[in-house]
Design a protein around this motif. Structure first.
Motif, PDB file in Angstrom:
ATOM      1  N   CYS A   6     -14.146 -13.644  57.720  1.00  0.00           N
ATOM      2  CA  CYS A   6     -15.214 -14.785  56.912  1.00  0.00           C
ATOM      3  C   CYS A   6     -17.190 -14.066  56.894  1.00  0.00           C
ATOM      4  O   CYS A   6     -17.173 -14.581  55.853  1.00  0.00           O
ATOM      5  CB  CYS A   6     -15.649 -15.885  57.879  1.00  0.00           C
ATOM      6  SG  CYS A   6     -13.371 -16.403  57.810  1.00  0.00           S
ATOM      7  N   SER A   7     -17.013 -13.486  57.424  1.00  0.00           N
ATOM      8  CA  SER A   7     -18.129 -12.221  56.952  1.00  0.00           C
ATOM      9  C   SER A   7     -18.666 -12.177  56.255  1.00  0.00           C
ATOM     10  O   SER A   7     -19.889 -11.896  55.586  1.00  0.00           O
ATOM     11  CB  SER A   7     -18.748 -11.410  58.432  1.00  0.00           C
ATOM     12  OG  SER A   7     -19.019 -12.278  59.722  1.00  0.00           O
ATOM     13  N   VAL A   8     -17.172 -10.899  55.963  1.00  0.00           N
ATOM     14  CA  VAL A   8     -17.594 -10.578  54.585  1.00  0.00           C
ATOM     15  C   VAL A   8     -17.696 -10.970  52.957  1.00  0.00           C
ATOM     16  O   VAL A   8     -18.745 -11.087  52.816  1.00  0.00           O
ATOM     17  CB  VAL A   8     -16.219  -9.567  54.599  1.00  0.00           C
ATOM     18  CG1 VAL A   8     -16.497  -9.479  53.019  1.00  0.00           C
ATOM     19  CG2 VAL A   8     -16.541  -8.819  55.362  1.00  0.00           C
ATOM     20  N   HIS A   9     -17.411 -12.555  53.481  1.00  0.00           N
ATOM     21  CA  HIS A   9     -17.343 -13.278  52.409  1.00  0.00           C
ATOM     22  C   HIS A   9     -18.742 -14.311  51.989  1.00  0.00           C
ATOM     23  O   HIS A   9     -19.030 -14.090  51.104  1.00  0.00           O
ATOM     24  CB  HIS A   9     -15.959 -14.684  52.680  1.00  0.00           C
ATOM     25  CG  HIS A   9     -14.969 -14.204  53.106  1.00  0.00           C
ATOM     26  ND1 HIS A   9     -13.814 -14.859  53.022  1.00  0.00           N
ATOM     27  CD2 HIS A   9     -13.963 -13.052  51.854  1.00  0.00           C
ATOM     28  CE1 HIS A   9     -12.082 -14.327  52.898  1.00  0.00           C
ATOM     29  NE2 HIS A   9     -12.487 -12.457  52.285  1.00  0.00           N
ATOM     30  N   LEU A  10     -18.986 -14.148  53.658  1.00  0.00           N
ATOM     31  CA  LEU A  10     -20.585 -14.818  53.597  1.00  0.00           C
ATOM     32  C   LEU A  10     -21.487 -13.867  52.771  1.00  0.00           C
ATOM     33  O   LEU A  10     -22.803 -14.587  51.913  1.00  0.00           O
ATOM     34  CB  LEU A  10     -21.327 -14.800  55.228  1.00  0.00           C
ATOM     35  CG  LEU A  10     -22.301 -15.314  55.375  1.00  0.00           C
ATOM     36  CD1 LEU A  10     -22.535 -16.731  54.497  1.00  0.00           C
ATOM     37  CD2 LEU A  10     -22.100 -15.371  56.829  1.00  0.00           C
ATOM     38  N   GLY A  11     -21.277 -12.373  53.419  1.00  0.00           N
ATOM     39  CA  GLY A  11     -22.013 -11.372  52.245  1.00  0.00           C
ATOM     40  C   GLY A  11     -21.712 -11.229  50.956  1.00  0.00           C
ATOM     41  O   GLY A  11     -22.529 -11.269  50.045  1.00  0.00           O
ATOM     42  N   LEU A  12     -20.465 -11.452  50.649  1.00  0.00           N
ATOM     43  CA  LEU A  12     -20.416 -11.886  49.065  1.00  0.00           C
ATOM     44  C   LEU A  12     -21.317 -12.954  48.527  1.00  0.00           C
ATOM     45  O   LEU A  12     -21.612 -12.318  46.959  1.00  0.00           O
ATOM     46  CB  LEU A  12     -19.002 -11.833  49.263  1.00  0.00           C
ATOM     47  CG  LEU A  12     -18.809 -12.739  47.323  1.00  0.00           C
ATOM     48  CD1 LEU A  12     -18.355 -11.384  46.341  1.00  0.00           C
ATOM     49  CD2 LEU A  12     -17.621 -13.041  47.264  1.00  0.00           C
ATOM     50  N   MET A  13     -21.375 -14.052  48.895  1.00  0.00           N
ATOM     51  CA  MET A  13     -21.960 -15.448  48.786  1.00  0.00           C
ATOM     52  C   MET A  13     -23.465 -14.878  48.624  1.00  0.00           C
ATOM     53  O   MET A  13     -24.519 -15.543  47.739  1.00  0.00           O
ATOM     54  CB  MET A  13     -21.272 -16.564  49.006  1.00  0.00           C
ATOM     55  CG  MET A  13     -20.633 -17.213  49.079  1.00  0.00           C
ATOM     56  SD  MET A  13     -20.057 -18.625  49.389  1.00  0.00           S
ATOM     57  CE  MET A  13     -19.369 -18.305  51.171  1.00  0.00           C
ATOM     58  N   LYS A  14     -24.526 -14.500  49.303  1.00  0.00           N
ATOM     59  CA  LYS A  14     -24.886 -13.483  49.965  1.00  0.00           C
ATOM     60  C   LYS A  14     -26.023 -13.023  48.384  1.00  0.00           C
ATOM     61  O   LYS A  14     -26.713 -13.280  48.352  1.00  0.00           O
ATOM     62  CB  LYS A  14     -25.216 -12.710  51.496  1.00  0.00           C
ATOM     63  CG  LYS A  14     -25.401 -14.578  52.020  1.00  0.00           C
ATOM     64  CD  LYS A  14     -26.036 -14.253  53.471  1.00  0.00           C
ATOM     65  CE  LYS A  14     -26.561 -14.873  54.945  1.00  0.00           C
ATOM     66  NZ  LYS A  14     -26.122 -13.762  55.960  1.00  0.00           N
TER      67      LYS A  14
END
Length: 231
Positions: free
Chosen positions: A189-197
């Motif tokens: 989920c942190s990878v997905h958050l980083g993607l959006m950032k």
């Protein structure tokens, strides 16, 4: 032998959850299906279904044939799965789980490194984010600043995003990495958050205020956008 370019196209095609569903539908059908049947079965707009089928066809995973049946006018196009498509999904899932488990051994559960990985990953979707990719289907998103690029990228990956009425929350109704996310949520989920950032940063916006709320329901995650980003 499958060429390297063809293999890359297949991997790219199968990275999209809607395309995996379309391929599974065709593979399980006793007869070829037209675009309208695929769209109805998957709950997609017919234009979006055609986009995904053409992507699968370009990757050599489905093939089309024309069913004229003696009729005049526009020919009827039917799609079917190519026999024995490359079985990459299981191996990809195993690799992702193995990598997530190792990164998750960090003191913070792997969150910091995973966010950085997601930010780097976002560079692969730069053309999708700015709408210049030829592979991007028409989007019906409101003409706000950050929301349409995020919706395009999240749709391309397979999250099936839905913008909530106040335009500050995006509901992710599907996740192509759900099994991995349940096993290692801090990492995946942190990878997905980083993607959006990373998408926000590529557009000259500060993405630090973006917040991902995973698994608010078994099949639902929420992305919260600060007002300054969502408008």
């Amino acid at each position: 032998m499958v060429s390297t370019d063809q293999s890359d196209r297949r991997h790219a095609a199968l990275a999209s959850e809607p395309r995996r569903r379309a391929l599974a539908l065709l593979a399980g059908s006793v007869a070829p299906l037209d675009v309208a049947a695929v769209a109805a079965a998957l709950g997609l707009h017919i234009t979006t279904a055609r986009f995904h089928l053409e992507h699968l066809e370009a990757a050599g995973l489905v093939e089309r044939r024309i069913a004229r049946a003696g009729q005049r006018g526009r020919p009827h196009v039917l799609f079917s799965a190519v026999a024995a498509p490359v079985p990459v999904e299981d191996a990809q899932q195993q690799l992702t789980q193995a990598l997530a488990a190792v990164i998750g051994e960090d003191a913070d559960g792997g969150r910091a490194r995973s966010v950085r990985a997601g930010e780097r990953w976002s560079a692969q979707y730069a053309a999708v984010a700015d709408g210049t990719s030829a592979d991007v289907p028409p989007a019906d998103a409101p003409a706000t600043d950050l929301v349409p690029p995020l919706l395009r990228v999240l749709t391309e990956i397979g999250f099936e995003p839905e913008l909530r009425a106040d335009e500050s929350v995006i509901a992710l109704t599907a996740c192509p990495f759900r099994a991995e996310a349940r096993a290692n949520p801090d990492v995946v989920c942190s990878v997905h958050l980083g993607l959006m950032k990373g998408v926000a940063r590529s557009l000259g916006r500060d993405g630090e205020g973006i917040r991902l709320e995973p698994f608010v329901q078994p099949q639902l995650c929420l992305v919260h956008l600060p007002t300054t980003l969502a408008s």
